[in-house]
Design a protein around this motif. Structure first.
Motif, short mmCIF file in Angstrom:
data_model
loop_
_atom_site.label_atom_id
_atom_site.label_comp_id
_atom_site.label_asym_id
_atom_site.label_seq_id
_atom_site.Cartn_x
_atom_site.Cartn_y
_atom_site.Cartn_z
N LYS A 254 0.89 -1.31 -0.01
CA LYS A 254 -0.01 0.09 0.09
C LYS A 254 0.80 1.26 0.03
CE LYS A 254 -2.36 1.27 3.64
NZ LYS A 254 -3.57 1.21 4.61
N LYS A 255 1.81 1.18 0.75
CA LYS A 255 2.83 2.42 0.79
C LYS A 255 3.52 2.54 -0.37
CE LYS A 255 1.98 3.83 4.97
NZ LYS A 255 1.23 4.71 5.55
N ILE A 256 3.96 1.42 -0.99
CA ILE A 256 4.59 1.66 -2.08
C ILE A 256 3.91 2.13 -3.52
CG2 ILE A 256 5.63 -0.03 -4.14
CD1 ILE A 256 7.70 0.09 -1.85
N LEU A 257 2.67 1.69 -3.40
CA LEU A 257 1.63 2.28 -4.52
C LEU A 257 1.44 3.61 -4.19
CD1 LEU A 257 -0.42 -0.89 -5.14
CD2 LEU A 257 1.12 -0.11 -6.79
N LEU A 258 1.50 3.94 -3.14
CA LEU A 258 1.22 5.74 -2.65
C LEU A 258 2.12 6.48 -3.20
CD1 LEU A 258 -0.38 5.56 0.78
CD2 LEU A 258 -1.35 6.84 -1.21
N ARG A 259 3.54 6.00 -3.35
CA ARG A 259 4.43 6.82 -3.87
C ARG A 259 4.77 6.69 -5.26
NH1 ARG A 259 7.90 7.87 0.72
NH2 ARG A 259 9.62 7.97 -0.67
N ASP A 260 5.77 7.19 -5.77
CA ASP A 260 6.08 7.25 -7.15
C ASP A 260 7.30 6.90 -7.60
OD1 ASP A 260 4.95 7.57 -9.80
OD2 ASP A 260 5.47 9.76 -9.90
N THR A 261 8.05 5.73 -6.88
CA THR A 261 9.34 5.21 -7.16
C THR A 261 9.34 4.24 -8.48
OG1 THR A 261 8.99 3.28 -5.84
CG2 THR A 261 9.75 5.58 -4.87
N ARG A 262 10.72 4.03 -8.86
CA ARG A 262 10.76 2.69 -9.81
C ARG A 262 10.02 1.74 -9.35
NH1 ARG A 262 16.33 2.77 -12.57
NH2 ARG A 262 17.17 4.76 -11.90
N GLU A 263 9.89 1.18 -8.27
CA GLU A 263 9.16 0.13 -7.78
C GLU A 263 7.79 0.12 -8.35
OE1 GLU A 263 12.95 0.31 -6.18
OE2 GLU A 263 11.48 1.31 -5.79
N THR A 264 7.06 1.38 -7.83
CA THR A 264 5.67 1.93 -8.23
C THR A 264 5.50 1.46 -9.62
OG1 THR A 264 5.96 3.39 -6.23
CG2 THR A 264 3.77 3.34 -7.80
N GLY A 265 6.40 2.20 -10.26
CA GLY A 265 6.32 1.96 -11.92
C GLY A 265 6.16 0.77 -12.57
N PHE A 266 7.20 -0.25 -11.87
CA PHE A 266 7.18 -1.59 -12.35
C PHE A 266 5.97 -2.33 -11.90
CE2 PHE A 266 8.13 -6.37 -12.25
CZ PHE A 266 9.11 -6.36 -13.45
N VAL A 267 5.60 -2.24 -10.97
CA VAL A 267 4.25 -2.82 -10.38
C VAL A 267 2.92 -2.62 -11.16
CG1 VAL A 267 2.38 -2.99 -8.54
CG2 VAL A 267 4.87 -3.02 -7.96
N ASN A 268 2.75 -0.94 -11.36
CA ASN A 268 1.75 -0.73 -12.47
C ASN A 268 2.00 -1.22 -13.83
OD1 ASN A 268 0.47 0.98 -10.55
ND2 ASN A 268 1.96 2.72 -10.87
#
Length: 356
Positions: free
Chosen positions: A91-105
């Motif tokens: 949940k915290k990862i998806l609230l941010r806008d990091t590389r990891e967030t981008g890969f999950v999306n």
């Protein structure tokens, strides 16, 4: 471990606008993928149509989320961030806008495209069927203009379009309608980055279709070939997006307020296939509730590897503990005519290293 509840949570996080009130409600929606529709009664447009009129499509979308999550966990299995589905982290990862967030999306958008397309080919959806391309069809003309298509088209002998190809355009369309619809009227930097990465994931499937052919002729000859389009293995999609993750570009809002530019003037502007981000990633070495990091304590590492899975990097220089464990394996296997293989069970010692 039971994956379904947390995968449903991923689906909910990816398709619902990011608001403070959502997280209060969304944390409870972990048992049924249909709840994304049931708990959001004010839906409008294409997303509302899918929720209310296409329940079978919604099931395939949920399968696509699982496909993307499994691939994410494979690609990051040896890294400090291992694409965990623990909700307090994700949940915290998806609230941010990091590389990891981008890969999950991106990998989730690709997974939804893949699952819906495959369901069309298998005849599991009444809304679509396989893609029956013809040599005179508009789809062929449009497809043949892409670079990857020209590389994979047959160059020898006579051939024609036929068979039952993968209807990737339908999968692409439904993935976009379901995952992007809540964000289309927004232009903040997080939304722009999310929509770009979603599209990069879908393009990693659609723009790398391959051509398969079947021969027709007497006595096994190949007088004429019938060819159709097929999606690449999803592992290839994951590998391609992982490469994009490693080369992702950091972006900032542009002056017009409706687009983005790279943070540095010397950085090459990202293309449609590239992943982007606007926030730097944490190091994921120690637990941090604010960033969603679970830390790496207790993770298994490879003491002989200098890479990211090595104990030095994965354990962030904290050191590691070593223990010897015994496990049962098949051994002394024998083939018996016909056709049976019998094995004994042996205990073997294995060295396990875990981060401190």
């Amino acid at each position: 471990m039971e994956m379904r509840p947390v995968l449903v949570a991923i689906c909910l996080l990816l398709v619902t606008p990011i608001t403070g009130s959502f997280w209060t409600v969304g944390s409870q929606l972990v048992m049924d993928p249909m709840l994304v529709c049931k708990k959001t009664r004010r839906l409008k447009g294409k997303l509302a149509d899918i929720c209310r009129k296409e329940p079978s499509l919604l099931k395939e979308i949920a399968k696509g989320v699982q496909v993307g999550t499994r691939e994410c966990q494979y690609q990051f299995r040896n890294r400090r961030w291992n694409c965990t589905t623990v909700r307090r982290s994700l949940k915290k990862i998806l609230l941010r806008d990091t590389r990891e967030t981008g890969f999950v999306n991106a990998i989730t958008a690709a997974g939804v495209t893949y699952a819906v397309t495959r369901a069309c080919t298998m005849g599991d959806l009444v809304e679509c069927s396989c893609d029956k391309m013809t040599s005179k069809g508009n789809r062929l003309a449009k497809f043949a203009r892409t670079v990857e298509a020209k590389k994979s088209l047959p160059t020898e002998g006579d051939w024609e379009w036929g068979g039952c190809g993968d209807n990737v355009n339908f999968g692409f369309k439904k993935s976009r309608e379901f995952m992007d619809a809540p964000y289309r009227k927004r232009s903040d930097i997080k939304t722009l980055v999310k929509l770009h990465n979603n599209d990069a994931g879908r393009l990693a499937v659609r723009n790398f279709m391959r051509t398969e052919c079947k021969c027709h002729g007497l006595s096994g000859s190949c007088t004429v070939r019938t060819c159709w389009r097929k999606m690449p293995p999803f592992r290839e999609v994951g590998n391609r997006l992982k490469e994009s993750f490693d080369g992702a570009a950091k972006v900032i809002p542009s002056n017009d307020g409706h687009s983005f530019i790279t943070e540095g003037p010397t950085i090459k502007p990202p293309g449609r296939f590239d992943l982007i981000y606007s926030e730097d990633s944490p190091d994921f070495c120690k637990p941090n509730r604010k960033t969603g990091s679970l830390g790496t304590t207790g993770r298994q590492c490879n003491s002989t590897s200098p890479g990211v899975e090595g104990c030095e990097l994965l354990c962030c220089g904290r050191g590691y503990d070593t223990r010897i464990v015994k496990e049962k394996v098949n051994c002394q296997c024998r083939f018996r005519w016909c056709c049976e293989v019998t094995c004994n069970t042996c205990l073997v010692k294995k060295t396990v290293n875990t981060c401190r």
